[in-house]
Design a protein around this motif. Structure first.
Motif, short mmCIF file in Angstrom:
data_model
loop_
_atom_site.label_atom_id
_atom_site.label_comp_id
_atom_site.label_asym_id
_atom_site.label_seq_id
_atom_site.Cartn_x
_atom_site.Cartn_y
_atom_site.Cartn_z
N GLY A 65 0.82 -1.20 0.00
CA GLY A 65 0.00 0.00 0.00
C GLY A 65 0.85 1.25 0.00
N SER A 66 2.15 1.05 -0.15
CA SER A 66 3.10 2.18 -0.08
C SER A 66 4.11 2.07 -1.20
CB SER A 66 3.89 2.12 1.23
OG SER A 66 3.14 2.58 2.29
N GLY A 67 4.85 3.14 -1.37
CA GLY A 67 6.03 3.10 -2.25
C GLY A 67 5.79 3.56 -3.66
N LEU B 56 -8.37 -7.34 -2.30
CA LEU B 56 -8.51 -5.96 -1.85
C LEU B 56 -7.22 -5.22 -2.21
CD1 LEU B 56 -10.02 -6.38 1.76
CD2 LEU B 56 -11.25 -5.80 -0.34
N ILE B 57 -7.33 -3.91 -2.35
CA ILE B 57 -6.14 -3.10 -2.63
C ILE B 57 -6.11 -1.87 -1.73
CG2 ILE B 57 -5.82 -3.77 -5.06
CD1 ILE B 57 -7.25 -1.07 -5.76
N TYR B 58 -4.91 -1.32 -1.59
CA TYR B 58 -4.79 -0.04 -0.91
C TYR B 58 -4.95 1.07 -1.94
CZ TYR B 58 -2.85 -2.35 3.23
OH TYR B 58 -2.67 -3.14 4.34
N GLY B 63 -5.37 10.13 2.01
CA GLY B 63 -5.17 9.20 3.12
C GLY B 63 -5.22 7.81 2.51
N SER B 64 -4.70 6.81 3.21
CA SER B 64 -4.67 5.45 2.63
C SER B 64 -5.91 4.68 3.05
CB SER B 64 -3.42 4.72 3.09
OG SER B 64 -2.28 5.42 2.65
N PHE B 65 -6.56 4.06 2.07
CA PHE B 65 -7.79 3.31 2.33
C PHE B 65 -7.69 1.90 1.76
CE2 PHE B 65 -8.81 7.82 2.06
CZ PHE B 65 -9.48 8.02 3.26
N VAL B 66 -8.60 1.04 2.21
CA VAL B 66 -8.66 -0.32 1.67
C VAL B 66 -9.94 -0.43 0.85
CG1 VAL B 66 -8.82 -2.77 2.26
CG2 VAL B 66 -7.40 -1.25 3.66
N GLU B 67 -9.79 -0.88 -0.40
CA GLU B 67 -10.95 -0.96 -1.29
C GLU B 67 -10.91 -2.22 -2.14
OE1 GLU B 67 -12.40 2.79 -3.05
OE2 GLU B 67 -10.50 3.64 -2.37
#
Lengths: 394, 72
Positions: A65-67, B56-58, B63-67
């Motif tokens: 989720g990063s980078g 699922l992906i970020y 802001g960071s979410f899960v979807e």
């Protein structure tokens, strides 16, 4: 490749004595359509006085989720080669030591899959690769990870950690900044690559109070090396500094923030009990002064650039912590801080802002740290020690 | 509770939130651990599997979410 766009405004930035990023983009544009369109779009931005990049979205590599920071042009018809122009952050090494072999490989990979433009290092501390399209993200990641490299942090996560050069090249470092940086990076991989915080969290480690990486101004958690003993004074070297023209009274004694020094023209005296370990005198008279005794670090928290509230500097949480592998005390403290933030933090609220909102007392109680005078940031002006009814009964 | 069952609960929660609210990873951990009476670490592990499998992906929108990933 022939010149694609006229760039009179950007050309202005090539004038003057300093190296110009425009010159470098032009070099890349000679062999990359992506870099050429980037130049065209940038010229248009300067002309129109507005940016044409959108960022964020759904791009990334599987499991992370990063980078990767998605970047998209809002002028995709006009500049099709930068319709997608994503940024890749590679986790930098502690204190930025690389082999020439890696740098060559990195450049080859980036020339093959990206615009050829890099930023060593971005203000985040990452090794930043600027501009690639969505299809190339997985192959780029595969190339780097097969060589033992990994992505850095982005989004609401722990960001890529950074540290000063530390004992690798500086004899004044009180802690092994490189090892702390590496150890915490390994420990908190999940927190870096699977964003679960209310907002970003930065950790920076400096070996002494000179703070070459400005951790006190740029990190949610600043780790700054310090010592407990006296400052050893070599009076013959003090005399040498005076002989070479240093005005010790003006440049050293009068600059001491706690006024703990005196100089009678031949002897420099330090009242160590009043010294706050700012490093000014030691940094100025490296041959004459030296810290002695137990070494460790001061742990501070809360600095950030302006956002919800204005810019803040970090303030002391733990005045002295012995830092030795495996750094369990430090890791436990960090986890407790995150727990408090997770429990009370709002979306996009930095931990420092939360502590200002909730109060230092509640924060200290939660993380289990005793209040001590060193934590007072601005005495007589903005105290954060409050007494409860129960305290007043005592 | 089996890990697969936790993963299913997470997926349903994210699916239900589509168009209403973007969920952060911590929102999911809090909600599922409270609903199912399990630790947040267990939820985290199941969420990790879902992301690794690509179910699922970020995402990042300020802001960071899960979807759930968009259909191709």
């Amino acid at each position: 490749m022939p010149k694609k766009y006229e760039t009179p405004l950007l050309d202005e930035l090539e004038k003057g004595p300093f190296p110009s990023f425009v010159t470098e983009i032009k070099k890349a544009a000679a062999r990359s359509d992506m870099a050429a369109d980037e130049l065209g779009q940038l010229e248009k931005s300067y002309r129109d006085k507005r940016g044409y990049w959108k960022h964020g979205g759904i791009v990334g590599v599987r499991g992370y989720g990063s980078g990767i920071i998605g970047r998209y042009s809002s002028l995709r018809e006009q500049f099709p080669n930068v319709a997608n122009f994503h940024t890749v952050r590679i986790n930098s090494t502690s204190a930025f030591f690389y082999t020439s072999q890696f740098l060559k490989e990195m450049c080859d990979i980036w020339d093959q899959y990206g615009s050829g433009l890099t930023n060593l290092h971005g203000s985040t501390g990452d090794l930043v690769l600027l501009g690639t399209n969505t299809e190339n993200l997985e192959p780029i990641f595969a190339e780097f990870s097969s060589r033992g490299w990994d992505l850095g942090g982005s989004g609401s996560a722990m960001r890529t950690l950074s540290c000063c050069v530390g004992p690798a090249r500086c004899e004044w470092s009180n802690i092994n900044t490189l090892d702390i940086n590496y150890n915490l990076t390994q420990e908190f991989q999940d927190e870096m690559h699977r964003p679960a915080f209310p907002y970003k969290f930065k950790i920076k480690t400096a070996g002494c109070a000179v703070d070459c990486i400005a951790s006190i101004a740029r990190a949610d958690l600043s780790i700054i090396g310090t010592w407990k003993g006296k400052i050893a004074v070599d009076q013959s070297e003090v005399a040498n500094y005076a002989k070479k023209g240093m005005n010790i009274t003006e440049e050293i004694v009068n600059m001491c923030p706690t006024k703990c020094m005196s100089y009678d023209g031949s002897k420099l005296t330090i009242n160590d009990a009043d010294c706050n370990r700012c490093m000014h005198c030691i940094a100025k008279m490296t041959k004459a002064l030296k810290p002695t005794g137990e070494k460790g670090a001061t742990i501070l928290m809360g600095s950030k650039a302006p956002f919800v509230i204005g810019a803040t500097l970090s303030w002391v949480i733990v005045p002295f912590m012995k830092l030795e592998e495996p750094y369990d005390e430090l890791k436990d403290l960090i986890r407790k801080m995150w727990e408090f933030w997770d429990e009370h933090g709002k979306n996009r609220e930095r931990i420092g802002e939360l502590v200002i909102r909730k109060g230092m007392r509640e924060f200290l109680e939660f993380i289990g740290v005793e209040p001590v005078p060193q934590q007072v940031k601005e005495p007589r002006r903005d105290p954060f020690f409050f007494w409860t009814e129960a305290d007043l009964q005592k | 509770m089996e890990k697969a069952e936790v993963a299913q609960k997470i997926y349903e929660l994210v699916e239900k939130s589509i168009g209403k609210k973007k969920l952060k990873s911590s929102d999911i951990q809090k909600q599922i651990s409270a609903d199912c009476g399990i630790s947040r670490d267990e939820v985290k592990e199941a969420l990790k599997d879902l992301v690794d499998e690509g179910k699922l992906i970020y995402t990042y929108f300020g802001g960071s979410f899960v979807e759930i990933p968009p259909k191709e």
